[in-house]
Write a protein that holds these residues in place. Structure first.
Motif, PDB file in Angstrom:
ATOM      1  N   TYR A  49       0.889  -1.234  -0.047  1.00 34.51           N
ATOM      2  CA  TYR A  49      -0.149   0.062  -0.069  1.00 34.51           C
ATOM      3  C   TYR A  49       0.738   1.339   0.150  1.00 34.51           C
ATOM      4  CZ  TYR A  49      -4.370  -2.570   0.071  1.00 34.51           C
ATOM      5  OH  TYR A  49      -5.459  -3.336  -0.469  1.00 34.51           O
ATOM      6  N   CYS A  68       1.417   1.890  -3.405  1.00 34.83           N
ATOM      7  CA  CYS A  68       0.166   2.632  -4.050  1.00 34.83           C
ATOM      8  C   CYS A  68      -0.070   4.044  -3.531  1.00 34.83           C
ATOM      9  CB  CYS A  68      -1.170   1.846  -3.790  1.00 34.83           C
ATOM     10  SG  CYS A  68      -1.452   0.191  -4.293  1.00 34.83           S
ATOM     11  N   TYR A  77     -15.455  -6.386  -9.393  1.00 32.12           N
ATOM     12  CA  TYR A  77     -15.013  -7.163  -8.367  1.00 32.12           C
ATOM     13  C   TYR A  77     -15.402  -8.705  -8.256  1.00 32.12           C
ATOM     14  CZ  TYR A  77     -13.931  -2.430  -7.120  1.00 32.12           C
ATOM     15  OH  TYR A  77     -13.463  -1.139  -7.144  1.00 32.12           O
ATOM     16  N   LYS A  95     -11.319  -4.236  -1.393  1.00 27.78           N
ATOM     17  CA  LYS A  95      -9.908  -4.107  -1.631  1.00 27.78           C
ATOM     18  C   LYS A  95      -9.515  -5.537  -1.800  1.00 27.78           C
ATOM     19  CE  LYS A  95      -7.237  -2.919   1.808  1.00 27.78           C
ATOM     20  NZ  LYS A  95      -6.987  -1.702   2.104  1.00 27.78           N
ATOM     21  N   ASP A  96      -9.752  -6.573  -1.192  1.00 28.36           N
ATOM     22  CA  ASP A  96      -9.487  -7.974  -1.259  1.00 28.36           C
ATOM     23  C   ASP A  96     -10.265  -8.968  -0.776  1.00 28.36           C
ATOM     24  OD1 ASP A  96      -9.158  -8.192   1.578  1.00 28.36           O
ATOM     25  OD2 ASP A  96      -7.171  -7.492   1.626  1.00 28.36           O
ATOM     26  N   SER A 133      -9.205   1.147  -4.769  1.00 34.44           N
ATOM     27  CA  SER A 133     -10.122   0.051  -5.379  1.00 34.44           C
ATOM     28  C   SER A 133      -9.938  -0.232  -6.994  1.00 34.44           C
ATOM     29  CB  SER A 133     -11.540   0.320  -4.928  1.00 34.44           C
ATOM     30  OG  SER A 133     -11.804   1.445  -5.792  1.00 34.44           O
ATOM     31  N   GLN A 178      -4.585  -2.525  -7.179  1.00 39.95           N
ATOM     32  CA  GLN A 178      -4.845  -3.822  -7.093  1.00 39.95           C
ATOM     33  C   GLN A 178      -3.952  -4.853  -7.788  1.00 39.95           C
ATOM     34  OE1 GLN A 178      -8.951  -5.078  -6.478  1.00 39.95           O
ATOM     35  NE2 GLN A 178      -9.107  -3.539  -5.073  1.00 39.95           N
ATOM     36  N   PRO A 233      -6.392  -9.563  -4.271  1.00 42.69           N
ATOM     37  CA  PRO A 233      -7.065  -8.399  -4.395  1.00 42.69           C
ATOM     38  C   PRO A 233      -8.458  -8.771  -4.871  1.00 42.69           C
ATOM     39  CG  PRO A 233      -4.929  -8.157  -5.627  1.00 42.69           C
ATOM     40  CD  PRO A 233      -5.069  -9.485  -5.145  1.00 42.69           C
ATOM     41  N   ARG A 261     -10.290  -7.290  -7.368  1.00 44.33           N
ATOM     42  CA  ARG A 261     -10.318  -7.522  -9.041  1.00 44.33           C
ATOM     43  C   ARG A 261      -9.727  -8.580  -9.411  1.00 44.33           C
ATOM     44  NH1 ARG A 261     -11.164  -2.729 -11.900  1.00 44.33           N
ATOM     45  NH2 ARG A 261     -11.812  -0.851 -10.549  1.00 44.33           N
ATOM     46  N   GLY A 319      -6.159  -8.647 -10.544  1.00 44.75           N
ATOM     47  CA  GLY A 319      -5.216  -8.551  -9.408  1.00 44.75           C
ATOM     48  C   GLY A 319      -5.214 -10.072  -8.706  1.00 44.75           C
TER      49      GLY A 319
END
Lengths: 298, 457
Positions: B46, B49, B122, B142-143, B360, B365, B376, B378, B381
């Protein structure tokens, strides 16, 4: 210095000066003791989740408290803890204090007795958590070496409260001993001289001279330590979190969890008020029963 | 008249200036967004990110703070009360409904940058979990995570068990099936006798077949018994999310728990005292120290297990197998996910929303996926995370991902009153684990839980 040393015929009115000196302590007392207490009492009649405004709900919290088995269990657990803690602590502290007075005059040795008190409660709890660990703890290794079975000191419902009580005895006994030691210093040496003249043994002198003359100090020490003991929290929070099941869920921990874990500040306040009442009654009884305000040393 | 108009004009001007003044930092940037998370393993990802976010949004920067799980929630609660809470924080499904009730979360639909978050981007079902009873979205996915069994291949070899056979284990509440046979065989007492051999001393066990992550009172047995109750066809509440009737009194649940905690009584699983009571050592440590041969744990622990070392500091080999197939004929795993929420105390909600949107989004991700700590939300990801584990760690993580692919997951039970539920669950589940109370004692617990909703409703 010079200013004070000038004697005056008529005593100057020092009320203003007194107020000046008292003011900081009084302000602290009002802001940090009286106000929170009053607000706590008020909140005990409300439903309050800390973040939205409190709503008055009358006696609901108190009715719930009387019907809450976990509350009564917490009360019993707390009293059980206090009995073990205070009995052991007072006995050991008295023994240490008498030994400090009668056997040694060395300051460093007297100082050593106080060292556990310099360790914070949380650190002491953490150290014992490791020592008493079931798998790796030094304490259990020693038990095995002397041929005993390992004991889950902090994970067995029969052992947790005695264990926590002893941890706190270790932590506080030096401080309590020091208070009693100060009381012993007030007993005139002539009493013991007279005792020795009459051929009294150390044990007899302890029973006939030390204990009776120490009574007011002992009473004070008991009042302070019992009130402190009822408020046991940090050792429980670090070592057992109230478990196993509810076997170490002392009142203060239950109150904390209710307020900050479950957002039920109103109910937590009601239980705090109950604890306050219990402590007032116990302190009053102790004061009367031990005649703490009278001394036999006259 | 003229005077009044002038006064009105100047008032408007002042108001206008005031508005421009407060909004200026938002428009031109200059804000520092406070972001909290609890998993230290995820912080480096993160941080990457955050650095990328700062270069893409000149003037904005993200300050990440990490606190351990227990401290995290008490600090957050204190922060809400004392107005020191962060702008954005990592949220958990077990907590978010309570926060919505406490009015400390900002609906993401009301903020421009996050208003257009699309559920379909997602993994299926993840985004919907974060909608409150009011239909508003309170977290950006997020995950996700599932559970599986980690094992030490060396203990399998010593026991003569083919690791491939772990993929087809079955269990049932009557005799435990091939799963119980396997963990019995993996259990070794102090004399070297295995759990399924005559003369096995269950009071002196050196290696347990199955490790344990406590009683599962917090989090619905996610890494303890949820894989078993789930594959017995049981679900926690009448409906999910926002169930209000609990099913802890059902035979499917109680017989499963009776069997599961019965493994302790048989000597195949460590007792409450042995794992350290209310300060337990986790399944990873149990595998590492050789206390357990197999342990259930979540996918967020993959990197922890992959980095385990033995006493000599040598890296331990690690294998992963899916949860066993249950009476329903299928395996099961709880499907849980984390999301980022914005606090209502945030003074720069639009900046906070930009950061949430960024986390997000695809770019961040993918970065998280490539760091290989979690899966993640997505799908792209997720693929990156699978590839990272395969190439960098030589780990096959399909035991986690197949549950999603085969649709054998069930969603984390989302309810209101979660704090009360957890407080009531922990002591009662501990009592069953310890053996102080029979599983039938959970009928009372079920009544208590149902009672919570009567008061609320």
């Amino acid at each position: 210095m010079a200013v004070v040393s000038v004697p005056k015929k008529k005593r100057k009115d020092d009320t203003r000066l007194a107020i000046l000196f008292i003011a900081p302590a009084l302000a602290g007392f009002l802001v940090f003791m009286i106000w929170p207490t009053l607000r706590g009492i008020y909140l005990s009649f409300t439903s309050f989740n800390l973040l939205t405004p409190p709503e008055f709900n009358g006696l609901d919290n108190y009715i719930r408290m009387v019907q809450d088995p976990v509350f009564w269990n917490s009360m019993v657990v707390t009293v059980y803890y206090v009995i073990i803690n205070i009995a052991l602590q007072t006995a050991f502290a008295l023994a240490i204090a008498v030994m400090m007075q009668r056997l040694t005059k060395r300051t460093w040795l007297r100082g050593v007795v106080l060292t556990p008190y310099l360790v914070s409660n949380v650190v002491a709890a953490l150290i014992f958590l490791w020592i008493l660990d079931y798998q790796l703890g030094l304490g259990n290794r020693v038990l095995e070496l002397i041929g005993m079975d390992r004991i889950a000191f902090l994970a067995d419902s029969a052992w947790v409260i005695p264990t926590i009580a002893v941890i706190n005895v270790w932590r506080h006994v030096g401080y309590t001993a020091l208070l009693i030691f100060a009381g012993l210093q007030t007993i005139p040496e002539t009493m013991y001289e007279a005792g020795r003249m009459d051929g009294a043994s150390e044990l007899t002198m302890f029973r006939r001279i030390t204990l009776p003359l120490l009574r007011p100090i002992l009473a004070l020490v008991l009042i302070i330590t019992v009130v402190g003991s009822f408020q046991v929290f940090d050792t429980v929070a670090v070592t057992t979190r109230g478990g196993p099941v509810d076997s170490s869920r002392v009142l203060q921990y239950y109150i904390y969890d209710m307020a900050f874990g479950r957002f039920q500040f109103g109910y937590a306040s009601a239980m705090s008020v109950a604890l306050l009442l219990v402590l007032i009654v116990i302190t009053f009884l102790q004061y009367r029963l031990t005649r703490a305000e009278q001394s036999d040393l006259a | 008249m003229r005077k009044r108009l002038a006064a009105l004009m100047s008032a408007l001007l002042v108001a206008g200036c005031g508005w421009g003044g407060t909004d200026a930092p938002t428009e031109s940037g200059g804000g520092t967004i406070e972001y909290w998370l609890w998993d230290s393993a995820q912080q480096p990802g993160y941080q990457k990110c955050a650095d990328l976010f700062a270069t893409e949004n000149p003037g904005l920067r993200v300050d990440i703070s990490q606190y351990g799980w227990d401290v995290y929630w008490s600090k957050l609660t204190a922060g809400f009360i004392a107005d020191t809470a962060p702008d954005v924080f990592t949220d958990h499904l077990n907590k978010f409904a309570q926060f919505v009730d406490l009015e400390v979360l900002r609906p993401l639909d009301d903020l421009a940058p996050t208003a257009d978050i699309n559920d379909g981007d997602y993994q299926e079902g993840l985004a919907e979990l974060w909608k409150g009873q009011d239909g508003k979205r309170y977290g950006a996915p997020k995950d996700w995570d599932t559970v599986a069994m980690f094992y030490n291949p060396a203990s399998m070899q010593a026991a003569g068990i083919d690791p491939a056979s772990l993929n087809t284990l079955t269990w049932n509440p009557a005799d435990g099936g091939t799963f119980e046979k396997t963990i019995a065989h993996l259990t070794i007492d102090a004399n070297g006798v295995r759990g399924d051999e005559p003369g096995f001393d269950k009071t002196k066990v050196k290696q347990y077949g199955l490790g344990v992550d406590g009683s599962g009172g917090a989090g619905w047995g996610q890494t303890q018994w949820s894989a078993f109750t789930g594959s017995a066809g049981w679900s926690v509440t009448d409906r999910n999310p926002w169930g209000s009737r609990f099913n802890l009194d059902q035979p499917a649940f109680q017989s499963t728990l009776n069997w599961y905690f019965g493994l302790v009584r048989k000597g195949y699983m460590p007792s409450f005292a042995e794992i350290g009571g209310n300060n337990p050592v986790g399944p990873d440590k149990q595998i590492q120290s050789g206390l357990a041969a197999i342990a259930l744990d979540g996918s967020w622990k993959i990197s922890t297990f992959a980095n385990l070392t033995d006493a000599a500091g040598q890296k331990l080999e690690m294998g992963i197998a899916p949860t066993p197939i249950g009476p329903s004929g299928k395996r099961a795993s709880m499907f849980n996910g984390l999301a980022d929420s914005i606090t209502s105390l945030s003074e720069q909600p639009d900046n906070a929303a930009k950061w949430v949107k960024f986390m997000s989004g695809e770019q961040c991700q993918n970065i998280i996926g490539e760091s290989g700590v979690v899966f993640p939300a997505r799908p792209a990801g997720t693929e990156k995370a699978i590839a990272f584990n395969r190439d960098e760690r030589k780990l096959d993580v399909s035991a986690f991902t197949d549950q999603v692919k085969d649709k054998t997951t069930f969603l984390f039970p989302v309810t209101t009153n979660a704090a009360d539920i957890t407080a009531l669950m922990i002591p009662r589940m501990d009592a069953v684990y310890i053996g102080d109370e029979p599983v039938s004692s959970l009928n009372d617990l079920n009544d208590q839980l149902n009672g919570l909703f009567k008061v609320a409703g």
